[in-house]
Design an enzyme around this catalytic site. Structure first.
Site, mmCIF file in Angstrom:
data_model
loop_
_atom_site.group_PDB
_atom_site.id
_atom_site.type_symbol
_atom_site.label_atom_id
_atom_site.label_comp_id
_atom_site.label_asym_id
_atom_site.label_seq_id
_atom_site.Cartn_x
_atom_site.Cartn_y
_atom_site.Cartn_z
ATOM 1 N N LYS A 82 62.680 -9.980 54.556
ATOM 2 C CA LYS A 82 62.692 -8.678 55.224
ATOM 3 C C LYS A 82 63.719 -7.715 54.632
ATOM 4 O O LYS A 82 63.603 -6.501 54.809
ATOM 5 C CB LYS A 82 62.952 -8.864 56.728
ATOM 6 C CG LYS A 82 61.781 -9.501 57.456
ATOM 7 C CD LYS A 82 62.034 -9.573 58.956
ATOM 8 C CE LYS A 82 60.835 -10.164 59.683
ATOM 9 N NZ LYS A 82 61.031 -10.219 61.147
ATOM 10 N N LYS A 90 50.582 -9.251 61.919
ATOM 11 C CA LYS A 90 50.347 -7.966 62.561
ATOM 12 C C LYS A 90 51.097 -6.833 61.873
ATOM 13 O O LYS A 90 50.827 -5.667 62.119
ATOM 14 C CB LYS A 90 50.729 -8.032 64.035
ATOM 15 C CG LYS A 90 52.175 -8.398 64.337
ATOM 16 C CD LYS A 90 52.382 -8.550 65.833
ATOM 17 C CE LYS A 90 53.825 -8.829 66.226
ATOM 18 N NZ LYS A 90 54.319 -10.118 65.758
ATOM 19 N N LYS A 139 50.364 -15.540 55.426
ATOM 20 C CA LYS A 139 50.058 -15.690 56.842
ATOM 21 C C LYS A 139 49.421 -14.419 57.404
ATOM 22 O O LYS A 139 49.805 -13.307 57.017
ATOM 23 C CB LYS A 139 51.353 -16.004 57.601
ATOM 24 C CG LYS A 139 51.182 -16.253 59.091
ATOM 25 C CD LYS A 139 52.524 -16.560 59.731
ATOM 26 C CE LYS A 139 52.393 -16.739 61.236
ATOM 27 N NZ LYS A 139 53.707 -17.011 61.871
#
Length: 328
Positions: free
Chosen positions: A111, A195, A192
């Protein structure tokens, strides 16, 4: 009966991957364990959130928990920030966490990659995640492969606390279903289903209308050839779609392979889309009913009150062991 803790961030639309990988397991676990399922809004703000979106998504995720089949009379459903003991224990555990442990966290590396500035919250939030688990002395934690590292840190912190201040915390164990724990992206089975993926075609949102679901599945990436065979190493794309099919239609991989022998990807994808729609339509109807009735607010209030009884007691006992003076 064991004690289970898990949560999902309100930082985007929940996906079919969240449903299969987490929420279906929540529904099963509520019948055999004492469960605490939360919307982790404090984790969500480790990256910037629009306030109106955070409020909407927090309520939406909570409503989807109930729509998916979690029974608030059997499990505690609440918002993380509604139980302040999470944040307090999070700080206490941060003081026991080493910089090197946090620097090794894969999610932090991912991130923060390529960013000029990264918030301190993103760096230290694994300690808060550990607090989420330990504040209930949970012994079972549903985790995907990408969360195993965080659970290991939780176990290390629990053992460290126990060594320094006396045996208190339960050392939690992972709960990982063998199949379907990790549903991958529709456009790249090496990643993966997320969202937060900017490509909306890479995931199926739980609130996607039927026609959108059908279109996304029809455009899902497939491997070369046309054989419907579960082989994650050599046919990762079709294996991922088969995993979705298996969970939505309650069929084994062998049954799916036999059903589509010699038929190719077209008929398989068409049927898969209808199975997914059949799962999502009743969930969406229940979700709309919950949101329009406003009942989610009472559910969250009651869930937080029950959770706080245990969490507050844990924090009080932890502080006593660490040498804090209790208020008189």
């Amino acid at each position: 009966m064991g004690r289970v803790l898990s949560g999902i961030q309100p930082s985007g639309q929940l996906t079919l991957g969240n449903y299969i990988g987490a929420m279906q397991n929540f529904v099963k676990l509520q019948h055999t364990e004492e469960c605490f399922f939360m919307v982790v809004d404090l984790h969500a703000i480790t990256v910037p959130q629009e306030p109106a979106n955070l409020r909407e998504q927090t309520e939406a995720v909570a409503a989807l928990f109930i729509a998916a089949g979690i029974d608030p009379s059997k499990a505690n459903v609440f918002v993380q920030s509604h139980v302040p003991a999470h944040a307090e224990l999070g700080w206490l555990l941060t003081t026991l966490t080493n910089m090197g442990e946090l620097e090794r966290m894969t999610q932090f590396k991912d991130k923060s990659a390529g960013k000029d500035s990264v918030g301190a919250g993103l760096f230290v939030y694994p300690s808060l995640m550990a607090a989420d688990i330990l504040v209930y002395n949970s012994n079972l934690v549903p985790v995907g492969e990408d969360q195993k590292q965080h659970l290991e840190l939780t176990r290390d912190l629990a053992q460290r606390f126990n060594f320094r201040f006396g045996e208190y915390f339960t050392i939690p164990e992972p709960y990982m279903p063998k199949v379907g724990a990790r549903i991958m992206s529709l456009d790249d089975a090496s990643k993966k289903m997320s969202k937060s993926n900017p490509n909306a075609g890479s995931f199926i949102a739980l609130l996607d209308p039927p026609d959108v679901v059908r279109k996304k599945i029809s455009r899902a990436t497939t491997d070369s050839g046309r054989e419907i065979k579960y082989d994650p190493a050599n046919k990762p794309e079709i294996s991922n779609l088969m995993s979705i099919y298996s969970h939505c239609a309650n069929l084994s991989m062998q049954e799916i392979e036999a059903r589509y022998e010699g038929q190719g990807y077209g008929p398989f994808k068409k049927d898969l889309a209808e199975h997914v729609v059949a799962v999502l339509e009743p969930l969406q109807a229940r979700y709309n009913e919950i949101r329009s009735s406003g009942e989610i607010h009472n559910i969250l209030k009651q869930g937080a009150e029950r959770a706080a009884v245990i969490a507050n007691r844990t924090v009080a006992e932890v502080k006593e062991r660490m040498g804090f003076i209790a208020p008189k």
